[in-house]
Scaffold this motif. Structure first.
Motif: not given
Length: 511
Positions: A6-7, A35-39, A321-329, A507-511
């Motif tokens: 979550f962010v 913003s803090v992106l938590y995996p 991907a399911q267990q590592q990816v966090g997404v920011v807007d 992992i961080s990525e942009v949605s």
């Protein structure tokens, strides 16, 4: 099932946040509005690992069971990841040992007596006898070393051409692998996009092939050259892969708080955190390194998949991907990353490997969009101490002092320096006899950072050594506030900031 990532929006009530800085663990207070992106939370490790391995080998994906593939009189080669992937446990046997012991038991039951084990080291340093025993355990080591257990040699004359790339470059692979009936690949998967399905072939190629296919001057040819070498290698070698997914988790009860979200820390967690910070401030660098490998990030096994490589690897990627990816807007103007010293390396990161680890994380291989916008600023936490291992890094010393002093441009490095380093007989001797990284290894480490360098406007290292940062074309800052002040010319005085919380495998990525 773990909690998703979550962010968090930082406000006045947000406590200081954990940031890894090499061998140090810091608590950093971020500006309000960041913003803090938590995996996602780490999945619990598998408790019945031997049973899980046995089930995967008996029920593979798009393949006969391994026991059916092992035939009396066949030639079998087992290849396994080297110490570039972490030792999964300091007390229990490493997962590579446990998987390979299952494989060897099935081979013995089938009457297979021609078995060889090869560490797939590519251009990385060849493993010492101690390293091999550490990975595979005393029983396997004593049974196979030295004649049937060794590391791949990218300069060995006994390499076989199995095809050509689009530009005519010969693809040369380890002769033992090519002549095998069955190649069993034991692969540790720690992050999305980490090398992928053709990894078996790329880690067993000759130095000439690796240079031709991964140089910036031949990037297009290298992208597709190994695509056909996934399920088979050569005329008869069938590949059976065993993918083990790993996820970051604390190495022991004393450091469990490092995987928690800071708002959830107990009083005990805060006391332990204060103790680690105090220790890293007063201990000398070498002692802090040992502390960081006790208090840093370890790995647990979350799944075991086996079968046809082209079918198994997509499943592995999806699981990671399911267990590592966090997404920011949306991408930020500034992104913050902490870089710990990985516990599998056994020594502090030198400046080039630290930069390649941090900058490679911007793009996460090919799995995610950058969390920072084009032309934005990336701020990393790492000391970039200009220290190189005297045994493992001889080519790195000259690459850092000579090549990077002349240019940081990958194409120019490839054209002006790569050939001379590759042809140097002393570097080759050290690689083959003294466990040094191949002379091409620092070049390829630098090339992996090139896409991020091109994408970013500013790269700043908090706590970074001034000489190292200047040599590599970056900037050094003493504190986060200093770094933000440096970046203000390109991103303004009120930039959007995202801190990617956690270790490099998140992992961080942009949605």
């Amino acid at each position: 099932m773990s909690r998703p990532g979550f962010v968090l929006s930082v406000d006045a009530q947000t406590p200081p946040l954990v940031v890894f800085q090499g061998e140090k663990v810091l608590l950093e207070r971020l500006p309000s509005g960041a913003s803090v992106l938590y995996p996602p939370d780490a999945l619990p490790g598998i408790h019945q690992l031997d049973a899980e391995v046995a089930h995967a080998l008996a029920n593979p994906v798009d393949s006969e069971p391994l026991a059916a593939l092992l035939q009396r009189g066949s030639r079998v080669t087992v290849v396994f990841d080297d110490l570039s992937q972490p030792i999964t446990s300091r007390t229990a046997p490493d997962v590579r040992q446990r998987v390979i012991e299952h494989v060897l038991e099935l081979a013995a039951a089938a009457g297979v007596d021609d078995v060889e084990l090869i560490a797939a080291t590519g251009l990385r340093r060849r493993l010492t006898p101690y390293d091999l025993q550490r990975v595979l355990g005393e029983r396997v080591f004593a049974s196979f070393f030295p004649d049937q257990l060794h590391s791949h040699d990218a300069e060995d004359g006994n390499l076989v051409e199995v095809g050509k790339a689009a530009d005519g470059t010969p693809i040369e692979i380890n002769a033992r692998v090519v002549s095998s009936d069955l190649v069993i690949s034991v692969r540790l998967a720690t992050a999305v996009g980490n090398e992928g399905a053709p990894a078996v072939a790329t880690k067993l190629a000759s130095a000439r092939t690796a240079r031709a296919l991964t140089s910036p001057l031949a990037a297009a040819a290298g992208a597709s050259a190994f695509e056909s070498l996934v399920d088979t290698i050569g005329d008869k070698a069938t590949v059976f892969t065993i993918d083990v997914t790993l996820t970051p988790e604390p190495t022991g009860p004393a450091t469990a708080f490092l995987s928690k979200r800071e708002r959830e820390w107990s009083i005990t967690d805060r006391v332990l955190s204060a103790g680690i910070q105090a220790a890293t401030k007063v201990l000398p660098s070498r002692a802090r390194l040992g502390l960081s490998q006790v208090s840093g990030v370890g790995f647990g096994v979350t799944s075991v998949l086996a079968g046809k490589p082209s079918s198994v690897h997509p499943l592995t990627e999806a699981f990671l991907a399911q267990q590592q990816v966090g997404v920011v807007d949306s991408p930020a103007d500034v992104a913050l990353f902490g870089i710990p010293n990985p516990n599998g390396v056994g020594t502090a990161l030198n400046p080039v490997t630290a930069a390649s680890l941090g900058l490679g994380q911007i793009f996460n291989g090919q799995a995610a969009k950058p969390v920072v916008r084009a032309g934005g600023t990336a701020i990393f936490y790492h000391p970039l101490t200009p220290w190189f291992h005297p045994l493992y890094h001889p080519a790195y010393v000259d690459f850092f002092a000579e090549a990077l002093s002349a240019t940081t441009d990958p194409a120019v490095l490839a054209a002006d320096f790569e050939g001379r380093f590759a042809a140097d007989s002393w570097y080759r001797h050290l690689y083959q006899t003294s466990y040094a990284h191949h002379a091409l290894h620092p070049f390829h480490a630098w090339y992996s950072a090139a896409p991020a360098i091109e994408h970013l406007g500013e790269i700043i290292f908090v706590g970074g050594n001034l000489e190292s940062t200047r040599r590599m074309g970056f900037k050094a800052a003493t504190t986060l506030n200093d770094a933000l002040e440096m970046a203000s010319d390109s991103v303004g005085l009120s930039p959007s900031i995202t801190y990617v919380h956690g270790a490099p495998v998140s992992i961080s990525e942009v949605s």
